[in-house]
Motif scaffolding. Structure first.
Motif, PDB file in Angstrom:
ATOM      1  N   THR A 264       0.819  -1.214   0.000  1.00 62.74           N
ATOM      2  CA  THR A 264       0.000   0.000   0.000  1.00 62.74           C
ATOM      3  C   THR A 264       0.855   1.267   0.000  1.00 62.74           C
ATOM      4  O   THR A 264       0.414   2.327  -0.427  1.00 62.74           O
ATOM      5  N   LEU A 267       1.551   2.896  -3.495  1.00 60.04           N
ATOM      6  CA  LEU A 267       0.532   3.802  -4.045  1.00 60.04           C
ATOM      7  C   LEU A 267       0.809   5.241  -3.683  1.00 60.04           C
ATOM      8  O   LEU A 267       0.329   6.160  -4.333  1.00 60.04           O
ATOM      9  N   ARG A 268       1.564   5.438  -2.604  1.00 60.34           N
ATOM     10  CA  ARG A 268       1.738   6.796  -2.073  1.00 60.34           C
ATOM     11  C   ARG A 268       2.931   7.503  -2.684  1.00 60.34           C
ATOM     12  O   ARG A 268       3.279   8.605  -2.289  1.00 60.34           O
ATOM     13  N   PRO A 287      -4.573  -4.162   1.437  1.00 54.07           N
ATOM     14  CA  PRO A 287      -4.455  -3.404   2.691  1.00 54.07           C
ATOM     15  C   PRO A 287      -3.562  -4.117   3.689  1.00 54.07           C
ATOM     16  O   PRO A 287      -3.390  -5.328   3.634  1.00 54.07           O
ATOM     17  N   ALA A 383      -0.884   0.477  12.678  1.00 58.52           N
ATOM     18  CA  ALA A 383      -1.638   1.267  11.691  1.00 58.52           C
ATOM     19  C   ALA A 383      -1.295   2.745  11.803  1.00 58.52           C
ATOM     20  O   ALA A 383      -1.504   3.521  10.871  1.00 58.52           O
ATOM     21  N   ARG A 389       1.539   1.834   8.183  1.00 59.45           N
ATOM     22  CA  ARG A 389       0.091   1.968   8.264  1.00 59.45           C
ATOM     23  C   ARG A 389      -0.599   0.611   8.392  1.00 59.45           C
ATOM     24  O   ARG A 389      -1.714   0.414   7.884  1.00 59.45           O
TER      25      ARG A 389
ATOM     26  N   LEU B 267      -5.158   8.351  -0.479  1.00 63.60           N
ATOM     27  CA  LEU B 267      -3.933   7.720   0.034  1.00 63.60           C
ATOM     28  C   LEU B 267      -2.692   8.305  -0.619  1.00 63.60           C
ATOM     29  O   LEU B 267      -1.602   8.203  -0.074  1.00 63.60           O
ATOM     30  N   ARG B 268      -2.872   8.873  -1.813  1.00 58.73           N
ATOM     31  CA  ARG B 268      -1.710   9.298  -2.592  1.00 58.73           C
ATOM     32  C   ARG B 268      -1.306  10.734  -2.278  1.00 58.73           C
ATOM     33  O   ARG B 268      -0.406  11.289  -2.903  1.00 58.73           O
ATOM     34  N   THR B 270       0.136  13.121   0.646  1.00 61.09           N
ATOM     35  CA  THR B 270       0.800  13.094   1.947  1.00 61.09           C
ATOM     36  C   THR B 270       0.031  13.952   2.943  1.00 61.09           C
ATOM     37  O   THR B 270      -0.354  15.068   2.617  1.00 61.09           O
ATOM     38  N   LEU B 274      -0.974  12.911  10.027  1.00 57.74           N
ATOM     39  CA  LEU B 274      -1.465  11.713   9.352  1.00 57.74           C
ATOM     40  C   LEU B 274      -2.975  11.597   9.511  1.00 57.74           C
ATOM     41  O   LEU B 274      -3.527  11.982  10.546  1.00 57.74           O
ATOM     42  N   LEU B 275      -3.642  11.064   8.511  1.00 58.82           N
ATOM     43  CA  LEU B 275      -5.045  10.710   8.700  1.00 58.82           C
ATOM     44  C   LEU B 275      -5.123   9.707   9.845  1.00 58.82           C
ATOM     45  O   LEU B 275      -4.221   8.893  10.030  1.00 58.82           O
ATOM     46  N   PRO B 276      -6.213   9.750  10.625  1.00 57.69           N
ATOM     47  CA  PRO B 276      -6.363   8.745  11.687  1.00 57.69           C
ATOM     48  C   PRO B 276      -6.227   7.346  11.077  1.00 57.69           C
ATOM     49  O   PRO B 276      -6.651   7.105   9.948  1.00 57.69           O
ATOM     50  N   SER B 277      -5.648   6.438  11.850  1.00 63.13           N
ATOM     51  CA  SER B 277      -5.333   5.129  11.267  1.00 63.13           C
ATOM     52  C   SER B 277      -6.577   4.367  10.849  1.00 63.13           C
ATOM     53  O   SER B 277      -6.557   3.626   9.876  1.00 63.13           O
ATOM     54  N   TRP B 278      -7.717   4.564  11.561  1.00 59.52           N
ATOM     55  CA  TRP B 278      -8.921   3.853  11.129  1.00 59.52           C
ATOM     56  C   TRP B 278      -9.316   4.297   9.730  1.00 59.52           C
ATOM     57  O   TRP B 278      -9.747   3.495   8.912  1.00 59.52           O
ATOM     58  N   ASP B 280      -7.247   5.668   7.373  1.00 52.67           N
ATOM     59  CA  ASP B 280      -6.250   5.202   6.414  1.00 52.67           C
ATOM     60  C   ASP B 280      -6.488   3.732   6.078  1.00 52.67           C
ATOM     61  O   ASP B 280      -6.455   3.327   4.913  1.00 52.67           O
ATOM     62  N   GLN B 281      -6.757   2.935   7.105  1.00 51.55           N
ATOM     63  CA  GLN B 281      -6.967   1.501   6.849  1.00 51.55           C
ATOM     64  C   GLN B 281      -8.229   1.255   6.008  1.00 51.55           C
ATOM     65  O   GLN B 281      -8.242   0.356   5.168  1.00 51.55           O
ATOM     66  N   GLN B 284      -7.320   2.019   2.440  1.00 59.74           N
ATOM     67  CA  GLN B 284      -6.495   0.951   1.859  1.00 59.74           C
ATOM     68  C   GLN B 284      -7.358  -0.175   1.284  1.00 59.74           C
ATOM     69  O   GLN B 284      -6.900  -0.962   0.466  1.00 59.74           O
ATOM     70  N   ARG B 407     -18.246   5.827   8.476  1.00 56.65           N
ATOM     71  CA  ARG B 407     -17.565   7.001   9.045  1.00 56.65           C
ATOM     72  C   ARG B 407     -16.706   7.742   8.021  1.00 56.65           C
ATOM     73  O   ARG B 407     -16.179   8.820   8.324  1.00 56.65           O
TER      74      ARG B 407
END
Lengths: 463, 463
Positions: A264, A267-268, A287, A383, A389, B267-268, B270, B274-278, B280-281, B284, B407
């Motif tokens: 993943t 992709l970034r 993921p 994560a 992540r 995701l691409r 930056t 950081l986005l909250p991990s929930w 980001d996951q 993904q 969410r």
């Protein structure tokens, strides 16, 4: 000119192995790591009192020949995971001790778990590691989630909970996250279920003295100035004559590039030319798993005095799986607990202090009130790591293997792909990381290089 | 200072709708678009002879009230999709004509298809649009792929092929790509299966005069200099006082940002923090569908003379679904064919010339040899589009709704999220794009802004 023969992106086990093999073969190599440290998904943590534990991957086991041979090369020693005393299991509201790998379930539950276990192993044995989609039943198996297979093939509720726990422990995932074909592939990739799940004789058998991050630290020491940390790559420009890697600080040039990062993460990084659409679409569907690794430090490993191993498996969360993670040479004791899959995703939204309380409650549930009062505590939610992540590895959802995921390890011009997700044996483990790194190094050594020479001949002597 | 009240990232229907609503409400707004054109997943193509067709999304239908009200606001007219004459169906090796939406299958196949159709509609009616995971059977349905549901619930091989074709047509996906819960959600989101699949009375009922990209072009004209194309955002820095958006050319500042781009595109970029991990996951796990839209231009719509509608459905690929896509005011005829899901992913690896030959073979199979000799041809594989990397929309795999995908439409500080994937009604369609854009605009208008004023009160009068 700031130009290397090969640049490796990612200073985890896979990337540093590739770089080290290439350096040994005389190539001018550079390793660019986004984090300010090497190690990738391995990471040591020192408690204030000095004990070094791992908040990332930590175990090695039998049949993992590649990582063992790397460990000897680096003069790193292993020691056995603490495995003496009674294990505990909490199912049906009762905490029970047991020895060995199989808890004392009621006979019909035991039979149910065993028949599924045997069937999984039997099916897994048939799955071709190089490309699981070649199996005659691949299409069917790849259209099932592991959750649905369990629902259809494990008859008791407790039996299903056991496999959910196993899924968390092995994949850092919930059963609905995974293609059933991938589960079979993964079992075969790590030999069989007993090997994947076991301590003695299994993937949790041994630990590395000094902590597993030492692997990367020692490789990085050998590579010296070639390793640059704190250098996240934002863009790649590939041309006929070479590759430019653009970081926040400048441009690095190379004849070949090896990406040794989680799928993943690729992709970034902006790509020019674009990655082929089949590859981009596969990466969109890969993921990372979700795990929070939690450790509490105590004056002593008090559970041992009560004849307990420190290993617990439980139907109650958030911590459903524990180990004794005490460190040799210290009188203190360490309990290790895992939060996995959907439960980790839910807990990611909460604060670390909150997590600590709930984790210690779980430890106390298994090992008594003493567990509520550690002298130190650490947890790590992977994560939240900016360049991972998620952990342990990528999760293959239904349909992915069928749409050509085996091609992910194919080079794209001057770009090569390592990382444990591109391994065939022990995918998701250190050993797979080494396999992938060595394979990528061989590809580069075998490739027509930018000086117009053909050296398909010269390969490393690695099996 | 280069600072706006609101910056919208992405000049598709969702983003431009949001921007236009905000401009109407008196906000100083800017739209940054990565491509050199506006339109997002709509894109007009002019054949050399002048006919304008759409290589992206093109249809609107009944109950899509939001897009219809936007069309009237923009004085855009619609005209009916050509739907006269016999449809063709190729199953079991035989090409057969039929009228209406249901091919002439053998009675037991017909019954099989109808019972599944009725059951899907019945289950879909119960799924809560705001969050499908709230349904009592959500966990079960979300652990099944659509492929597995079909295998268990559609008894005939032809019946299953019909639903696979339906899955391609509606999702640009193969049945193993999708959570069964998501399929039910999507059916309810677009009313019912008949509406999703139909021409008259359905989602393929009407086309937009001048081509669907006109929607975005007209919105962009109204917004004038506020719309900047060729400006891909590489990084976001959010602080208490505002948001910086970093492109290749500089920094744009705003009090609020609305992202109106496909989920995987987020995701691409930056992110700092950081986005909250929930989140980001979840991102993904939200890949885009795969579709190649192919059109051939002929001297005349020759199939009409033979009493054919130009609509074909087929068990043979790569083109399994066709339409008459001729344009009003031109004597020429256009055949439109779709390649979807895994088949699109396979064909993505091939050259366009190769594709053309195979597509025309398919057209000839359905409409006769005349179809082999078009005067012009165009195709577009959306996975190759640099800032979409797939169409029509994101595919929800098993487990995603259960791990909190509802969410995704929650704001994150000053960042808001639009795009058709965040809609509740007509997700994946133009109408959903409008819903999402208007909802995001309302959020921003209702948010405490950087000047310290609270204007939760002032909302747009949009239902």
């Amino acid at each position: 000119m700031n130009r290397s023969d090969v640049i490796v992106v990612g200073a985890g086990i896979s990337g540093l192995t590739a770089a080290w093999r290439l350096a040994l073969a005389g190539r001018q190599v550079k390793v660019l790591e986004a984090n300010k440290r090497v190690g990738g998904r391995t990471l040591n943590h020192s408690f204030a009192s000095g004990e070094v534990v791992e908040v990332g991957g930590q175990w090695v086991g039998p049949t993992q020949e590649r990582i063992h041979s790397l460990l000897s090369e680096l003069n790193l020693s292993t020691y056995p995971q603490w495995n003496q005393g009674d294990n505990l299991t909490l199912f049906g509201g009762r905490l029970k001790p047991y020895r060995g790998t199989i808890p004392k379930f009621a006979p019909h539950v035991l039979l149910d778990v065993l028949q599924a276990h045997v069937r999984l192993d039997r099916m897994a044995r048939e799955v071709p590691l190089s490309d699981p989609s070649l199996h005659p039943r691949a299409e069917l198996w790849d259209s099932l989630t592991f959750a649905e297979w369990l629902r259809r093939n494990v008859r008791t509720a407790t039996g299903r909970k056991v496999f959910e726990l196993m899924c968390g422990a092995v994949f850092a995932a919930s059963p609905h996250d995974l293609s059933f074909l991938h589960v079979l592939f993964y079992i075969r990739s790590g030999n069989n279920l007993d090997t994947l799940l076991g301590v003695e004789g299994g993937a949790q058998q041994d630990r590395i003295l000094g902590g597993s991050q030492r692997i990367c630290q020692l490789l990085a020491e050998r590579l010296g100035d070639a390793v640059q940390t704190g250098e996240p790559i934002r863009a790649v420009r590939q041309s006929d004559s070479g590759v430019d890697l653009i970081s926040d600080r400048g441009v690095h040039q190379a004849a070949h590039v090896i990406f040794a990062i989680p799928p993943t993460q690729l992709l970034r990084i902006t790509q020019e030319p674009l990655l082929p659409s089949w590859r981009d679409q596969l990466l969109q569907r890969l993921p990372q798993g979700a795990v929070i690794k939690c450790m509490a430090l105590y004056d002593k490993p008090f559970w041992r005095e009560r004849g307990l191993s420190g290993q617990a498996t439980s139907e109650l969360g958030p911590v459903r799986l524990t180990f004794d993670n005490s460190v040799p040479g210290s009188p203190r004791g360490v309990l290790l607990g895992f939060i996995e899959g959907d439960e980790a995703r839910q807990w990611n939204a909460r604060l670390s202090g909150d997590r600590r309380t709930r984790v210690l409650e779980c430890f106390a549930r298994y090992f008594g009130d003493e567990a509520r009062h550690p002298i130190d505590y650490v947890d790590k939610s992977w994560a939240e790591e900016p360049f991972a992540r998620g952990c342990y590895a990528a999760l293959f959802p239904p349909g992915l293997w069928s749409s050509g995921a085996a091609r992910l390890r194919e080079p794209y011009g001057r770009l090569h792909f390592a990382g444990t997700e591109t391994a065939t044996h022990w995918m998701g483990y250190f050993d797979g990381a080494v396999e992938a790194g060595e394979r990528a190094a061989r590809e580069v050594l075998g490739a027509r290089d930018d000086r117009g020479e053909e050296d398909y001949v010269r390969h490393l002597g690695i099996a």
